[in-house]
Design a protein around this motif. Structure first.
Motif, PDB file in Angstrom:
ATOM      1  N   PHE A  27       0.822  -1.216   0.000  1.00 60.17           N
ATOM      2  CA  PHE A  27       0.000   0.000   0.000  1.00 60.17           C
ATOM      3  C   PHE A  27       0.848   1.255   0.000  1.00 60.17           C
ATOM      4  O   PHE A  27       0.326   2.342  -0.055  1.00 60.17           O
ATOM      5  CB  PHE A  27      -0.892   0.017   1.245  1.00 60.17           C
ATOM      6  N   SER A  28       2.166   1.052   0.097  1.00 56.44           N
ATOM      7  CA  SER A  28       2.996   2.232   0.278  1.00 56.44           C
ATOM      8  C   SER A  28       3.515   2.750  -1.052  1.00 56.44           C
ATOM      9  O   SER A  28       4.085   2.018  -1.847  1.00 56.44           O
ATOM     10  CB  SER A  28       4.160   1.858   1.199  1.00 56.44           C
ATOM     11  N   ASP A  29       3.327   4.053  -1.282  1.00 59.25           N
ATOM     12  CA  ASP A  29       3.834   4.649  -2.519  1.00 59.25           C
ATOM     13  C   ASP A  29       5.342   4.618  -2.560  1.00 59.25           C
ATOM     14  O   ASP A  29       5.940   4.571  -3.631  1.00 59.25           O
ATOM     15  CB  ASP A  29       3.366   6.102  -2.614  1.00 59.25           C
ATOM     16  N   SER A  30       5.960   4.669  -1.388  1.00 56.72           N
ATOM     17  CA  SER A  30       7.417   4.748  -1.369  1.00 56.72           C
ATOM     18  C   SER A  30       8.075   3.449  -1.793  1.00 56.72           C
ATOM     19  O   SER A  30       9.269   3.416  -1.988  1.00 56.72           O
ATOM     20  CB  SER A  30       7.919   5.075   0.037  1.00 56.72           C
ATOM     21  N   SER A  31       7.318   2.388  -1.935  1.00 55.80           N
ATOM     22  CA  SER A  31       7.942   1.122  -2.337  1.00 55.80           C
ATOM     23  C   SER A  31       7.607   0.758  -3.771  1.00 55.80           C
ATOM     24  O   SER A  31       8.082  -0.258  -4.286  1.00 55.80           O
ATOM     25  CB  SER A  31       7.480  -0.011  -1.417  1.00 55.80           C
ATOM     26  N   LYS A  32       6.820   1.596  -4.422  1.00 52.57           N
ATOM     27  CA  LYS A  32       6.380   1.225  -5.765  1.00 52.57           C
ATOM     28  C   LYS A  32       7.560   1.074  -6.721  1.00 52.57           C
ATOM     29  O   LYS A  32       7.568   0.192  -7.577  1.00 52.57           O
ATOM     30  CB  LYS A  32       5.416   2.302  -6.294  1.00 52.57           C
ATOM     31  N   GLY A  33       8.544   1.952  -6.580  1.00 53.50           N
ATOM     32  CA  GLY A  33       9.700   1.856  -7.466  1.00 53.50           C
ATOM     33  C   GLY A  33      10.455   0.564  -7.234  1.00 53.50           C
ATOM     34  O   GLY A  33      10.837  -0.141  -8.179  1.00 53.50           O
ATOM     35  N   CYS A  34      10.658   0.219  -5.971  1.00 51.16           N
ATOM     36  CA  CYS A  34      11.386  -1.010  -5.651  1.00 51.16           C
ATOM     37  C   CYS A  34      10.657  -2.219  -6.210  1.00 51.16           C
ATOM     38  O   CYS A  34      11.278  -3.137  -6.761  1.00 51.16           O
ATOM     39  CB  CYS A  34      11.501  -1.157  -4.131  1.00 51.16           C
ATOM     40  N   HIS A  35       9.365  -2.215  -6.071  1.00 50.08           N
ATOM     41  CA  HIS A  35       8.611  -3.377  -6.557  1.00 50.08           C
ATOM     42  C   HIS A  35       8.728  -3.509  -8.063  1.00 50.08           C
ATOM     43  O   HIS A  35       8.829  -4.617  -8.602  1.00 50.08           O
ATOM     44  CB  HIS A  35       7.143  -3.258  -6.144  1.00 50.08           C
ATOM     45  N   ARG A  36       8.737  -2.362  -8.731  1.00 53.33           N
ATOM     46  CA  ARG A  36       8.876  -2.439 -10.187  1.00 53.33           C
ATOM     47  C   ARG A  36      10.235  -2.999 -10.570  1.00 53.33           C
ATOM     48  O   ARG A  36      10.354  -3.789 -11.501  1.00 53.33           O
ATOM     49  CB  ARG A  36       8.695  -1.044 -10.775  1.00 53.33           C
ATOM     50  N   LEU A  37      11.259  -2.592  -9.840  1.00 53.31           N
ATOM     51  CA  LEU A  37      12.593  -3.119 -10.130  1.00 53.31           C
ATOM     52  C   LEU A  37      12.639  -4.618  -9.911  1.00 53.31           C
ATOM     53  O   LEU A  37      13.247  -5.365 -10.681  1.00 53.31           O
ATOM     54  CB  LEU A  37      13.637  -2.439  -9.240  1.00 53.31           C
ATOM     55  N   ILE A  38      11.976  -5.058  -8.827  1.00 54.02           N
ATOM     56  CA  ILE A  38      11.973  -6.491  -8.562  1.00 54.02           C
ATOM     57  C   ILE A  38      11.282  -7.224  -9.705  1.00 54.02           C
ATOM     58  O   ILE A  38      11.733  -8.276 -10.167  1.00 54.02           O
ATOM     59  CB  ILE A  38      11.274  -6.778  -7.212  1.00 54.02           C
ATOM     60  N   LYS A  39      10.199  -6.630 -10.181  1.00 56.08           N
ATOM     61  CA  LYS A  39       9.507  -7.256 -11.313  1.00 56.08           C
ATOM     62  C   LYS A  39      10.413  -7.293 -12.537  1.00 56.08           C
ATOM     63  O   LYS A  39      10.311  -8.202 -13.363  1.00 56.08           O
ATOM     64  CB  LYS A  39       8.242  -6.466 -11.662  1.00 56.08           C
ATOM     65  N   SER A  40      11.299  -6.290 -12.661  1.00 59.00           N
ATOM     66  CA  SER A  40      12.194  -6.282 -13.822  1.00 59.00           C
ATOM     67  C   SER A  40      13.430  -7.117 -13.612  1.00 59.00           C
ATOM     68  O   SER A  40      14.332  -7.093 -14.445  1.00 59.00           O
ATOM     69  CB  SER A  40      12.662  -4.861 -14.143  1.00 59.00           C
ATOM     70  N   GLY A  41      13.532  -7.780 -12.499  1.00 59.42           N
ATOM     71  CA  GLY A  41      14.673  -8.681 -12.331  1.00 59.42           C
ATOM     72  C   GLY A  41      15.627  -8.349 -11.215  1.00 59.42           C
ATOM     73  O   GLY A  41      16.590  -9.079 -10.984  1.00 59.42           O
ATOM     74  N   ILE A  53      -5.729  -2.096  13.768  1.00 58.28           N
ATOM     75  CA  ILE A  53      -4.864  -1.246  12.940  1.00 58.28           C
ATOM     76  C   ILE A  53      -4.009  -2.141  12.064  1.00 58.28           C
ATOM     77  O   ILE A  53      -3.350  -3.049  12.549  1.00 58.28           O
ATOM     78  CB  ILE A  53      -3.951  -0.378  13.823  1.00 58.28           C
ATOM     79  N   GLY A  54      -4.042  -1.882  10.765  1.00 54.55           N
ATOM     80  CA  GLY A  54      -3.276  -2.710   9.838  1.00 54.55           C
ATOM     81  C   GLY A  54      -2.076  -1.959   9.313  1.00 54.55           C
ATOM     82  O   GLY A  54      -1.683  -0.932   9.845  1.00 54.55           O
ATOM     83  N   TYR A  55      -1.498  -2.470   8.249  1.00 58.41           N
ATOM     84  CA  TYR A  55      -0.327  -1.837   7.669  1.00 58.41           C
ATOM     85  C   TYR A  55      -0.700  -0.629   6.837  1.00 58.41           C
ATOM     86  O   TYR A  55       0.120   0.230   6.578  1.00 58.41           O
ATOM     87  CB  TYR A  55       0.456  -2.840   6.821  1.00 58.41           C
ATOM     88  N   ARG A  56      -1.958  -0.608   6.426  1.00 58.13           N
ATOM     89  CA  ARG A  56      -2.386   0.542   5.647  1.00 58.13           C
ATOM     90  C   ARG A  56      -2.907   1.595   6.599  1.00 58.13           C
ATOM     91  O   ARG A  56      -3.712   1.299   7.478  1.00 58.13           O
ATOM     92  CB  ARG A  56      -3.501   0.085   4.715  1.00 58.13           C
ATOM     93  N   ALA A  57      -2.488   2.827   6.450  1.00 59.88           N
ATOM     94  CA  ALA A  57      -2.827   3.890   7.394  1.00 59.88           C
ATOM     95  C   ALA A  57      -4.330   4.087   7.479  1.00 59.88           C
ATOM     96  O   ALA A  57      -5.014   4.151   6.478  1.00 59.88           O
ATOM     97  CB  ALA A  57      -2.161   5.186   6.968  1.00 59.88           C
ATOM     98  N   ILE A  58      -4.803   4.166   8.722  1.00 60.52           N
ATOM     99  CA  ILE A  58      -6.247   4.339   8.933  1.00 60.52           C
ATOM    100  C   ILE A  58      -6.463   5.618   9.716  1.00 60.52           C
ATOM    101  O   ILE A  58      -5.692   5.933  10.624  1.00 60.52           O
ATOM    102  CB  ILE A  58      -6.827   3.093   9.671  1.00 60.52           C
ATOM    103  N   SER A  59      -7.510   6.345   9.378  1.00 59.42           N
ATOM    104  CA  SER A  59      -7.744   7.599  10.081  1.00 59.42           C
ATOM    105  C   SER A  59      -8.362   7.307  11.435  1.00 59.42           C
ATOM    106  O   SER A  59      -8.976   6.262  11.636  1.00 59.42           O
ATOM    107  CB  SER A  59      -8.683   8.500   9.284  1.00 59.42           C
ATOM    108  N   ILE A  60      -8.239   8.261  12.350  1.00 59.41           N
ATOM    109  CA  ILE A  60      -8.726   8.002  13.707  1.00 59.41           C
ATOM    110  C   ILE A  60     -10.241   7.859  13.708  1.00 59.41           C
ATOM    111  O   ILE A  60     -10.794   7.074  14.487  1.00 59.41           O
ATOM    112  CB  ILE A  60      -8.242   9.104  14.676  1.00 59.41           C
ATOM    113  N   ASP A  61     -10.922   8.574  12.813  1.00 59.61           N
ATOM    114  CA  ASP A  61     -12.383   8.461  12.755  1.00 59.61           C
ATOM    115  C   ASP A  61     -12.798   7.079  12.265  1.00 59.61           C
ATOM    116  O   ASP A  61     -13.715   6.452  12.816  1.00 59.61           O
ATOM    117  CB  ASP A  61     -12.956   9.543  11.833  1.00 59.61           C
ATOM    118  N   ALA A  62     -12.116   6.581  11.237  1.00 63.39           N
ATOM    119  CA  ALA A  62     -12.455   5.254  10.720  1.00 63.39           C
ATOM    120  C   ALA A  62     -12.170   4.197  11.783  1.00 63.39           C
ATOM    121  O   ALA A  62     -12.926   3.234  11.947  1.00 63.39           O
ATOM    122  CB  ALA A  62     -11.650   4.965   9.461  1.00 63.39           C
ATOM    123  N   LEU A  63     -11.070   4.382  12.511  1.00 62.44           N
ATOM    124  CA  LEU A  63     -10.720   3.418  13.549  1.00 62.44           C
ATOM    125  C   LEU A  63     -11.782   3.408  14.644  1.00 62.44           C
ATOM    126  O   LEU A  63     -12.143   2.359  15.181  1.00 62.44           O
ATOM    127  CB  LEU A  63      -9.353   3.797  14.149  1.00 62.44           C
TER     128      LEU A  63
END
Lengths: 375, 384
Positions: A260-274, A329-339
Motif C-alpha cells: 500500500f505504500s507509494d514509497s515502495s512502488k519503485g522497488c517493486h517495479r525493479l523487482i519485477k524487472s529482475g 490497525i493494519g499496515y495501511r494507514a487508517i484515520s482516527i475516525d475510521a478506527l
C-alpha cells in the motif's frame, strides 16, 4: 602535479570547444604522450562523457576562470584529482558508458575496496529508515564500503551507519567538490572524510543543478559492484540509479515494502524487472560468494531506540482493551475516525491508547491523524 | 471610573446619560445620569436628589444568555472537538493545523459557546477595557470576547498603544479568546511582541513618560495550514511542496511561542461521505456541562492563589508539589521526555494538560491514560 593530469585538464576546461578544436589543440600541443593521447586515441572526445564540459560555472564565471580555479585548488590542496588511465582512478568506471575523464575528490585515495551502493528516496518512511540502517550497518560490519549520494533521507542514513561501524564510505556529489549539498549534511561530509572519500566529476564552483543528479548516479553505480535500492517512488532518482545499474551490468537489489505504500512502488517495479529481492544481508552477500563468506548475521530490530524486547514480546503484554484497538490497525494507514467506527469506541477513548502504542513503537502516527502498524 | 468612585466612597457620581448603564452595577455609589453641565447644577440645587438616581435594575434589560454558533453544527472532527473541550476547560493555548476548508475557523468561533459565563467582576473588567475603544457600549459586556485580528494588523492595534494609548487586540481579548487565523502569515515582530504579555498576562505601554498597563489574560487559538500550499499530510496527496519547503515553513513559525502552546491538533479535511452522513454533533450546552465539573475542581484547587485560576496558569512549584506527592506518574513522564525530547517547559505543559484531562474525568490523581492523551496533543506529526 602530474603532467598528464595537467594536460587533460587543460584540454577539458581550457579549450573545451568542438571536437575538431580538440584535435587541433592536440596537434598544437605537439601530440604529447600520456593522458592527452589516451583521450584522443581511445576514440576521441565524443566517447567520453562531457557533462563537466557543458556544466556552467557560477554566474559570471568566464570559461577560462574555471580552469584557473581548478589549478589553484589542486595546487593549494583543497581537493585532489584522478584521471582515466591514471593511478587510483576507480576501476569500475573505466568500462561504463561515458566515463568521466577526471574525478575531483577529497579525503582518502580510492583503493580497490569492495563497494556497494545504497540509494533511496529523500522522503523516506520510518520503515525505510530502519531498513537502510540495518543493511548499511551489517554490510559495513562485513568490511564493505558503502557508496551513496549524500542526499537527505536514505543516503544520509546509509553514510551515517557506515561511519558508526567504523567502515569507509564514499559520497558522490552532484556539484563541485567545494559545494556541499544539501547544507544540512556538512557535518556528515566531515565525518565521511575521516575514513572515506567524497568524489565528484564536476569541477569546483559547479552548483548542485537539478540536471547534474541523474548524471552523477551513473558514477554511484559505476564504482560499485552492486546497488541496493531501499525505497523509491515510481519516478525517482533512486529508480534512475537502479536502471543505470542494470544497464551497467551491476547487481541490483531492492527492498520490498508494503503493497500500500507509494514509497515502495519503485522497488517493486525493479523487482519485477529482475532486481533481487532483499530481506536480509545474506541475500546480498551470497551474490558475491566468490569474494565473501556469507556471514550469519542475525536481523536486529535495533533502530528507533526501542530498548526492551522485540515487537513480538510487546504485543503479548498489551492489556485486552489496548489489544483490541491494536488489532484493528493494519499496515495501511487508517484515520482516527475510521478506527473509531471499526472499534465501536468514541474517538476520545482511543486517543490515549494510540499515544501509548506509538510510544511503544507498535504503531506509527502519520500526518492527518492516521495510524499504521510498525513491525 | 465608577469603580474608583466607589473606592473613594463618594456618594454621587454624575455620568453622561448615554453611558450611564455601564456604571450601573456599582450600587454603593448613586449614579445620576445627566445630559449637560447645566443639568448637573440643576440637580444639585434640587432638594430631592434621590429621584434622579438611576435605578439600575429597571433601566437595563436583564442579561440574556447570548445564543450563537453551536458546536453541534460542526460535522465529525471528534478529535479536534475533544481537544478544544480540554483547552477551554483549562484555558490552555491551542494550535489547529489543517488544510484549507477543514473547519479550523469554524471550530475556533464556537469555543466561546462552551466556555463558562463570566462572573460579575470579570464582566466589569471586560467592559472597562472595551469602553476604552468603543464608546457606544450601552450595557455591561456579558459575552466573552472573541477577537480575531487579521494578520496585517498594526503593532499598536495588536498589543495596544497609539498616540493616546488604547488597548490592543490582545487586551480586547481579555477573559476571552484571541484567535490568530493564518498564524504563519503573522510577522515575526508581532508574534515576538506577544511573548511577554502572554507570560505576564498584562501588557505595559509607555508613552510620554507615563506607563499604561492593560490586562490581557486570554486563551490563544492559533490556526495554520501545514505547509505553503496547505495540503501536506492530506489523504488526497495533493501537496506540491518539497520537503525543504515544508521544513522551512515550520522553521519560520516562532519557536518560543510554539513552545508555549501546549496543545496542537490536526484538523482533517472532511471526506464527502462524512459530510453527508455524519450525525449531528454534541451541542455546546452538553460540552459546557462536562467542562463545568473540571472548572469547579480548579476553583477549589486554586482558591488560595492570587495568580492562578486555571490549570494552564499553574506555576512550576505547584507542579513540583504534584510530582512529590506522587499525584503524577513519574515513570511514564521520563519515558516520554526521552522519546520526544521535550524541554522542561514542554514536559510541564504536558502535565498541566493532563491535569485538566483528569479533572474532566473526575479523577483526583493524574493517571497514565491522562498523560498519554496529553502527549498526543503535543507530539503531533508536523513534518518528518
Amino acid at each position: 602535479m602530474n603532467k598528464e593530469l595537467k594536460e587533460l585538464l587543460y584540454i577539458l576546461y581550457y579549450i573545451k570547444k568542438s571536437p575538431s578544436e580538440y584535435i587541433s589543440a592536440y596537434r598544437k600541443m605537439g601530440g604529447s604522450t600520456g593522458a592527452a593521447n589516451e583521450f584522443f586515441l581511445k576514440g576521441g572526445c565524443k566517447k567520453y562523457s562531457q557533462p563537466c564540459l557543458s556544466t556552467v560555472g557560477p554566474a559570471g564565471t568566464k570559461e577560462d576562470k574555471q580552469y584557473d580555479d581548478i589549478m589553484r585548488g589542486l595546487e593549494k590542496g583543497s581537493f585532489k584529482a584522478v584521471y582515466i588511465g591514471g593511478r587510483n582512478y576507480p576501476s569500475g568506471l573505466e568500462n561504463i558508458y561515458l566515463p568521466p575523464p577526471v574525478i575531483f575528490f577529497s579525503g582518502r585515495n580510492m583503493t580497490d575496496t569492495f563497494n556497494i551502493a545504497i540509494v533511496g528516496s529523500r522522503k523516506c518512511t520510518k520503515y525505510g529508515v530502519e531498513a537502510a540502517s540495518y543493511i548499511s550497518r551489517s554490510l559495513s560490519a562485513a568490511g564493505i564500503t558503502i557508496i551513496s549520494g549524500l542526499a537527505l533521507g536514505i543516503d544520509s542514513i546509509a553514510h551515517r551507519e557506515a561511519i558508526k561501524e567504523k567502515g569507509g564510505s564514499i559520497a558522490v556529489l552532484g556539484s563541485g567538490p567545494d559545494m556541499i549539498y544539501p547544507p544540512e549534511n556538512i557535518g556528515l561530509y566531515d565525518d565521511i572524510l575521516d575514513n572515506g572519500t567524497v568524489i565528484t566529476e564536476f569541477p569546483p564552483g559547479t552548483p548542485p543543478l537539478r540536471k547534474n543528479f541523474p548524471v552523477r548516479n551513473r558514477i554511484i553505480s559505476g564504482i560499485s559492484r552492486g546497488v541496493i535500492i531501499i525505497e523509491a517512488g515510481r519516478r525517482s532518482g533512486a529508480m534512475i540509479t537502479g536502471e543505470i545499474a542494470l544497464s551497467q551490468n551491476r547487481e541490483v537489489f531492492a527492498v520490498p515494502g508494503s503493497i500500500f505504500s507509494d514509497s515502495s512502488k519503485g522497488c517493486h517495479r525493479l523487482i519485477k524487472s529482475g532486481a533481487k529481492l532483499v530481506e536480509c544481508i545474506d541475500d546480498i552477500l551470497e551474490e558475491f560468494q566468490y569474494i565473501f563468506r556469507a556471514q550469519n548475521t542475525k536481523k536486529s530490530t535495533g533502530g528507533g531506540g526501542a530498548d526492551a524486547g522485540t515487537i513480538k514480546d510487546k504485543k503479548d503484554i498489551l492489556d485486552p482493551g489496548n489489544a483490541r484497538i491494536y488489532n484493528n490497525i493494519g499496515y495501511r494507514a487508517i484515520s482516527i475516525d475510521a478506527l473509531s467506527m471499526k472499534c465501536g469506541m468514541p474517538v476520545k477513548d482511543l486517543i490515549n491508547t494510540l499515544a501509548f502504542l506509538e510510544m511503544e513503537e507498535l504503531i506509527s502516527e502519520g500526518p492527518s491523524n492516521h495510524y499504521s502498524r510498525c513491525d | 471610573m465608577a469603580e474608583k468612585a466607589e473606592e473613594l466612597r463618594k456618594e454621587y457620581f454624575f455620568v453622561p446619560r448615554g453611558i450611564a448603564n455601564q456604571a450601573g452595577p456599582f450600587n454603593r455609589v448613586n449614579i445620576i445620569p445627566c445630559s449637560s453641565l447645566k443639568g448637573i447644577t440643576d440637580i444639585i440645587e434640587d432638594d430631592d436628589i434621590g429621584k434622579h438616581v438611576l435605578d439600575y435594575k429597571k433601566s437595563v434589560k436583564p442579561g440574556k444568555t447570548p445564543t450563537g454558533p453551536d458546536f453541534a453544527e460542526v460535522k465529525g472532527q471528534y478529535k479536534a472537538k475533544r481537544a478544544l473541550e480540554i483547552a477551554a476547560a483549562g484555558m490552555h493555548n491551542i494550535l489547529l493545523i489543517g488544510p484549507p476548508g477543514s473547519g479550523k475557523t469554524m471550530l475556533a468561533g464556537r469555543v466561546i459557546s462552551i466556555m463558562p459565563d463570566m462572573d460579575l467582576r470579570q464582566k466589569i473588567e471586560v467592559t472597562k477595557i472595551h469602553s476604552l475603544c468603543n464608546v457606544s457600549i450601552e450595557e455591561l459586556v456579558c459575552k466573552r470576547p472573541f477577537i480575531n485580528p487579521h494578520h496585517t494588523v498594526s503593532r499598536a492595534g495588536f498589543i495596544g498603544g497609539g498616540a493616546n494609548p488604547r488597548p490592543g487586540a490582545i487586551s480586547m481579548a481579555h477573559r476571552g479568546i484571541l484567535f490568530l487565523d493564518e498564524f504563519s502569515q503573522f510577522s515575526s515582530e508581532l508574534i515576538e511582541d506577544l511573548r511577554q504579555p502572554m507570560e505576564n498576562r498584562e501588557v505595559v505601554i509607555t508613552r510620554n513618560q507615563l506607563s499604561y498597563s492593560f490586562p490581557c489574560s486570554f486563551m490563544l487559538i492559533a490556526a495554520t495550514n501545514p505547509c505553503k500550499c496547505g495540503f501536506w499530510g492530506d489523504s488526497s496527496n495533493t501537496c506540491r511542496c518539497s520537503e525543504r519547503e515544508v521544513k522551512r515553513f515550520w522553521n519560520n513559525l516562532s519557536g518560543p511561542i510554539l513552545d508555549r502552546i501546549d496543545m496542537r491538533v490536526f484538523v482533517n479535511r472532511l471526506s464527502e461521505s462524512d459530510y453527508i452522513n455524519s450525525p449531528r454533533g454534541e451541542s455546546s450546552l452538553d460540552i459546557k456541562k462536562r467542562i463545568g465539573l473540571a472548572l469547579a475542581v480548579q476553583k477549589r484547587r486554586y482558591i488560595n492563589s492570587k495568580t492562578t485560576k486555571y490549570n494552564s496558569e499553574t506555576g512550576q512549584e505547584i507542579i513540583n508539589r504534584w510530582i512529590k506527592d506522587k499525584k503524577v506518574p513519574g515513570e511514564i513522564i521520563c519515558r516520554i521526555g526521552k522519546k520526544y525530547r521535550l524541554s522542561a517547559r514542554g514536559l510541564s505543559g504536558i502535565i498541566k494538560v493532563a491535569r485538566t484531562i483528569a479533572d474532566i474525568d473526575g479523577s483526583p490523581e493524574i493517571k497514565d491514560g491522562h498523560i498519554m492523551e496529553s502527549v498526543s496533543y503535543r507530539a503531533v506529526k508536523i513534518y518528518e
